[in-house]
Scaffold this active site. Structure first.
Site, mmCIF file in Angstrom:
data_model
loop_
_atom_site.group_PDB
_atom_site.id
_atom_site.type_symbol
_atom_site.label_atom_id
_atom_site.label_comp_id
_atom_site.label_asym_id
_atom_site.label_seq_id
_atom_site.Cartn_x
_atom_site.Cartn_y
_atom_site.Cartn_z
ATOM 1 N N HIS A 166 0.834 -1.220 0.000
ATOM 2 C CA HIS A 166 0.000 0.000 0.000
ATOM 3 C C HIS A 166 0.863 1.263 0.000
ATOM 4 O O HIS A 166 0.420 2.321 0.437
ATOM 5 C CB HIS A 166 -0.957 0.040 1.199
ATOM 6 N N SER A 287 14.756 22.165 -15.147
ATOM 7 C CA SER A 287 13.579 22.997 -15.339
ATOM 8 C C SER A 287 14.043 24.353 -15.835
ATOM 9 O O SER A 287 15.079 24.857 -15.408
ATOM 10 C CB SER A 287 12.833 23.146 -14.009
ATOM 11 N N LYS A 293 15.798 21.996 -9.854
ATOM 12 C CA LYS A 293 15.130 20.754 -10.242
ATOM 13 C C LYS A 293 15.918 19.859 -11.180
ATOM 14 O O LYS A 293 16.655 20.315 -12.040
ATOM 15 C CB LYS A 293 13.770 21.076 -10.884
ATOM 16 N N GLU A 300 9.170 9.196 -16.820
ATOM 17 C CA GLU A 300 7.770 9.595 -17.047
ATOM 18 C C GLU A 300 7.313 9.228 -18.459
ATOM 19 O O GLU A 300 6.180 8.792 -18.665
ATOM 20 C CB GLU A 300 7.617 11.098 -16.819
#
Ligand code: ARG
Length: 467
Positions: A166, A287, A293, A300
């Site tokens: 979980h 970024s 970042k 992704e």
């Protein structure tokens, strides 16, 4: 030509015998597949050379015509490979583009190539050869991904991390063990690939339009020349069947789903909050506005490609589901789905292999996280059963009380004093502290397939012998 002007109205030179005029421009647009099936040029030419050679061997065409055909086809192959070949949409597809060029190169002998075959068995052959080669590439790519994981697993057989259920801390495991879970998944994908290759290893050519042919062809000869185990056994099935493509897409979808779960973990692990891994600069992006970042874009995109690949499977299943036997033009829609899925899968496996190979594993962060969240609670309960003779349900209850106490004190289980623990159950002794550390916890899980480093090393050795 979009206006359908008169020069587009001449009838098709391949099948236009009974047609007074050529197709409407829209008809041509919806009908043509050359835009994508030109990818099959090498398979088409190989198939035609094998077919012509067999026709000559069987005395169906002359040796002289066969030589002209083979020579012409080889010329076309180099024309296409050098970029000199002009593909024409008016000629619909790769089969007719090649045949028309053959006619202009060698004259009337070209017309003999299509004896005892049809575009229906021709396309089934070309596409099957293509899918088979793609599966062979997929097998190699998966082997490289598995190898990358085996190396990381070996390196981190002792690195403790939290295991989750979980996405909540469950029990400590090793990073090596977690890597080996992916080895198992990609290993199953690879065995599905191998089975599929075996499944589709039958040659379609010679099924002709759907009923076979009256010419004395030798389908075993063409099957052998094209590297198939044997010819297909039913001509109707042969030109109707696209389950080799569906099988490729379902294997691709399952593999992509595995890749997507891995991608998701990489995205989570590389957040500053988790900090379990650092992706290499080579597989991340910055970024344009936030200088701090480092984004896991490749992971992704692997996760996103799964949507396209699964979509291709559903698309082709839907195309096929209502088709009566044998060939229908609907089946022309098989190729783009498979080509797109194949390209996405190849890219996704390669990107993942690079990410796994290059990422920095932050063992300190993993270990710190492994100890938090009372991850050794099960070890305490098991100790109470083993050493203090409690029934598991009672041990579970005692452990729950120990956790409540630790929570109240704001510390981990291992930080409770012996007196604290004995206040909950008098049978607890000093020895309990041996199992409350994460290292002791993982080392104790020696069941077959368990997370103990010694067990993980056995699994790595098993795979090394098979990869
Ligand atoms: N371009 C067609 C396809 O991909 C080739 C087969 C055409 N056969 C036919 N009978 N029209 O399916």
């Amino acid at each position: 030509m979009a206006d359908g002007s008169s020069e587009t109205k001449s009838s098709n030179q391949m099948w236009g015998g009974r047609f007074a005029s050529g197709p409407d421009a829209i008809m041509e647009e919806i009908n043509a597949s050359i835009g994508f099936d030109k990818k099959l040029y090498a398979q088409d030419i190989r198939g035609s050379i094998a077919h012509a050679t067999m026709l000559a061997h069987q005395g169906i065409i002359s040796a002289d015509d066969k030589d002209k055909i083979v020579h012409g086809l080889n010329t076309i192959l180099s024309e296409i490979e050098s970029g000199a070949f002009e593909f024409s949409r008016r000629l619909e597809d790769i089969h007719m583009n090649v045949e028309a060029r053959l006619a202009s190169l060698i004259g009337p002998a070209a017309g003999r190539l299509h004896t005892a075959r049809s575009r229906n068995d021709q396309v089934a052959l070309d596409f099957r050869l293509w899918v088979k080669e793609e599966l062979q590439k997929t097998e190699k790519a998966l082997t490289a991904l598995i190898a990358a994981f085996l190396d990381r697993a070996e390196e981190h057989a002792d690195t403790v991390m939290p295991g989750f259920t979980h996405l909540q801390t469950a029990q400590p495991v090793t990073f090596g063990h977690h890597c080996m879970a992916y080895v198992e998944m990609f290993g199953r994908d690879r065995s599905r690939v191998r089975h599929a290759i075996e499944h589709m290893d039958e040659s379609p050519i010679g099924a002709a339009a759907l009923a076979g042919t009256g010419f004395p062809i030798d389908r075993h000869m063409t099957a052998k020349a094209l590297g198939f185990r044997e010819p297909t056994r039913n001509s109707i099935d042969t030109v109707s069947d696209r389950d080799f493509a569906l099988e490729f897409l379902s294997i691709a979808s399952i593999a992509a789903t595995h890749l997507s779960r891995l991608a998701e973990e990489i995205v989570i692990w590389s957040t500053p909050q988790f900090g379990f891994i650092r992706l290499s600069d080579a597989f991340s992006t910055g970024s344009s506005i936030m200088p701090q970042k480092k984004n896991p874009d490749a992971a992704e995109l692997v996760r996103a490609k799964t949507g396209r690949i699964n979509g291709s499977l559903v698309a082709l299943l839907t195309v096929m589901k209502g088709l009566p036997l044998a060939y229908s033009k609907d089946m022309q829609e098989d190729k783009e789905q498979v080509f797109d899925a194949a390209e996405s899968l190849e890219l996704a496996i390669a990107a993942m292999t690079g990410m796994v190979r290059d990422m920095t594993v932050r063992a300190d962060r993993m270990k710190a996280a492994a100890g938090s969240g009372y991850s050794t609670a099960t070890d305490l309960a098991d100790w109470l059963v083993r050493e203090a003779g409690l029934p598991f349900r009672d041990a579970h209850h005692v452990t729950g009380r120990a956790i409540a106490l630790a929570e109240q004190k704001g510390c981990d289980l291992a930080d409770l004093s012996l007196a604290d623990l004995q206040s909950i159950n008098a049978a607890i002794t000093e020895k309990v502290f041996d199992v409350l550390t994460v290292e002791a916890s993982v080392a104790s899980r020696t069941s077959f397939g368990g997370t103990a480093p010694a067990e993980v090393r056995k699994q790595i050795a098993w795979w090394r012998a098979r990869n």
